[in-house]
Design a protein around this motif. Structure first.
Motif, short mmCIF file in Angstrom:
data_model
loop_
_atom_site.label_atom_id
_atom_site.label_comp_id
_atom_site.label_asym_id
_atom_site.label_seq_id
_atom_site.Cartn_x
_atom_site.Cartn_y
_atom_site.Cartn_z
N VAL A 80 0.86 -1.17 0.00
CA VAL A 80 0.00 0.00 0.00
C VAL A 80 0.91 1.24 0.00
N GLU A 81 0.51 2.27 -0.71
CA GLU A 81 1.31 3.50 -0.76
C GLU A 81 1.01 4.36 0.47
N ILE A 82 2.07 4.89 1.05
CA ILE A 82 1.92 5.86 2.13
C ILE A 82 2.61 7.13 1.66
N GLU A 83 1.80 8.13 1.34
CA GLU A 83 2.31 9.41 0.88
C GLU A 83 2.49 10.33 2.08
N MET A 84 3.61 11.04 2.15
CA MET A 84 3.92 11.88 3.31
C MET A 84 4.34 13.29 2.90
N TRP A 85 4.04 14.23 3.77
CA TRP A 85 4.47 15.60 3.62
C TRP A 85 4.50 16.26 4.99
N VAL A 86 5.09 17.42 5.06
CA VAL A 86 5.18 18.17 6.31
C VAL A 86 4.06 19.20 6.32
N SER A 87 3.16 19.08 7.30
CA SER A 87 2.02 20.00 7.37
C SER A 87 2.25 21.17 8.32
N ASP A 88 3.23 21.02 9.22
CA ASP A 88 3.52 22.11 10.15
C ASP A 88 4.97 21.98 10.59
N LEU A 89 5.67 23.10 10.60
CA LEU A 89 7.08 23.12 10.99
C LEU A 89 7.30 24.28 11.94
N GLN A 90 7.65 23.95 13.17
CA GLN A 90 7.92 24.96 14.19
C GLN A 90 9.40 24.86 14.58
N SER A 91 9.84 25.69 15.49
CA SER A 91 11.26 25.67 15.87
C SER A 91 11.65 24.40 16.62
N ALA A 95 5.32 18.35 12.07
CA ALA A 95 4.15 17.49 11.88
C ALA A 95 4.25 16.87 10.50
N ILE A 96 4.26 15.54 10.48
CA ILE A 96 4.31 14.79 9.23
C ILE A 96 2.94 14.18 9.01
N ASP A 97 2.34 14.48 7.86
CA ASP A 97 1.03 13.96 7.53
C ASP A 97 1.15 12.86 6.48
N TYR A 98 0.14 11.99 6.46
CA TYR A 98 0.18 10.81 5.62
C TYR A 98 -1.19 10.57 4.98
N SER A 111 -1.52 11.91 11.04
CA SER A 111 -0.52 12.94 11.33
C SER A 111 0.28 12.52 12.54
N THR A 112 1.58 12.78 12.49
CA THR A 112 2.48 12.52 13.62
C THR A 112 3.23 13.80 13.91
N VAL A 113 3.22 14.23 15.15
CA VAL A 113 4.03 15.37 15.57
C VAL A 113 5.26 14.80 16.26
N TYR A 138 9.52 19.51 1.97
CA TYR A 138 8.29 18.71 1.94
C TYR A 138 7.12 19.45 2.57
N ALA A 139 7.29 20.74 2.81
CA ALA A 139 6.25 21.51 3.50
C ALA A 139 5.04 21.75 2.60
N ASP A 140 3.88 21.46 3.17
CA ASP A 140 2.60 21.65 2.49
C ASP A 140 1.60 21.77 3.63
N GLY A 141 0.99 22.90 3.80
CA GLY A 141 0.11 23.14 4.94
C GLY A 141 -1.19 22.37 4.94
N THR A 142 -1.35 21.42 4.02
CA THR A 142 -2.58 20.65 3.93
C THR A 142 -2.62 19.58 5.02
N PRO A 143 -3.54 19.68 5.99
CA PRO A 143 -3.61 18.64 7.01
C PRO A 143 -4.30 17.39 6.45
N ALA A 144 -3.79 16.23 6.86
CA ALA A 144 -4.35 14.97 6.34
C ALA A 144 -5.41 14.38 7.25
N ALA A 145 -5.20 14.45 8.56
CA ALA A 145 -6.05 13.71 9.49
C ALA A 145 -7.35 14.42 9.83
#
Length: 146
Positions: A80-91, A95-98, A111-113, A138-145
């Motif tokens: 199964v494909e698991i597509e990932m991107w970064v939905s939030d990046l703080q200091s 947050a990695i979304d799938y 989503s995993t923080v 990989y930043a993309d502000g689109t939340p997955a969960a």
């Protein structure tokens, strides 16, 4: 990041194991956490030593998981494909979304923080400039969960 800048996404193709199924013949919800972990490790290992692999070498911790199950996934021989991107990046967190999917068929979104962690000092640390540069690709502000 400019509004017209296309951001990269990372895909991991995860095998489905016989032991991942529950008594109803569908992939058990707990198995999804293992799938996400495999995908996340594959993604972060793309961070070459020259780009600051400290995120694993020096430590990181999972702060939070969120999973939304959308349809049943059954055992099959194809991964199964698991597509990932970064939905939030703080200091000090990322947050990695799938999307767990086959083409347009989405089985789950998640989503995993994560936070970098200094195990020697026993406390969280800030992301390094190299880590930030890697995750920004990989930043993309689109939340997955949601």
């Amino acid at each position: 990041m400019g509004a017209d800048t296309a951001m990269a996404r990372h895909s991991y193709y995860c095998p489905i194991r016989w032991s991942d199924m529950d008594v109803y013949g569908i992939v058990n919800n707990v198995s999804y956490l293992r799938y996400l972990e495999e995908a996340r490790v594959d993604f972060i290992f793309r961070m070459a030593p020259t780009e600051g692999d400290a995120f694993f070498r020096d430590g990181s911790v999972v702060v939070e998981h969120a999973i939304r199950y959308r349809r049943q996934l059954v055992h099959r021989h194809e991964p199964v494909e698991i597509e990932m991107w970064v939905s939030d990046l703080q200091s000090a967190t990322v947050a990695i979304d799938y999307a767990v999917k086959d083409g347009d068929t989405v089985y789950a979104t998640a989503s995993t923080v994560m936070a970098p962690f200094d195990y020697a000092a026993g406390r969280p640390r800030r992301l390094t400039d190299e880590e930030i540069r890697f995750f920004e690709k990989y930043a993309d502000g689109t939340p997955a969960a949601g």
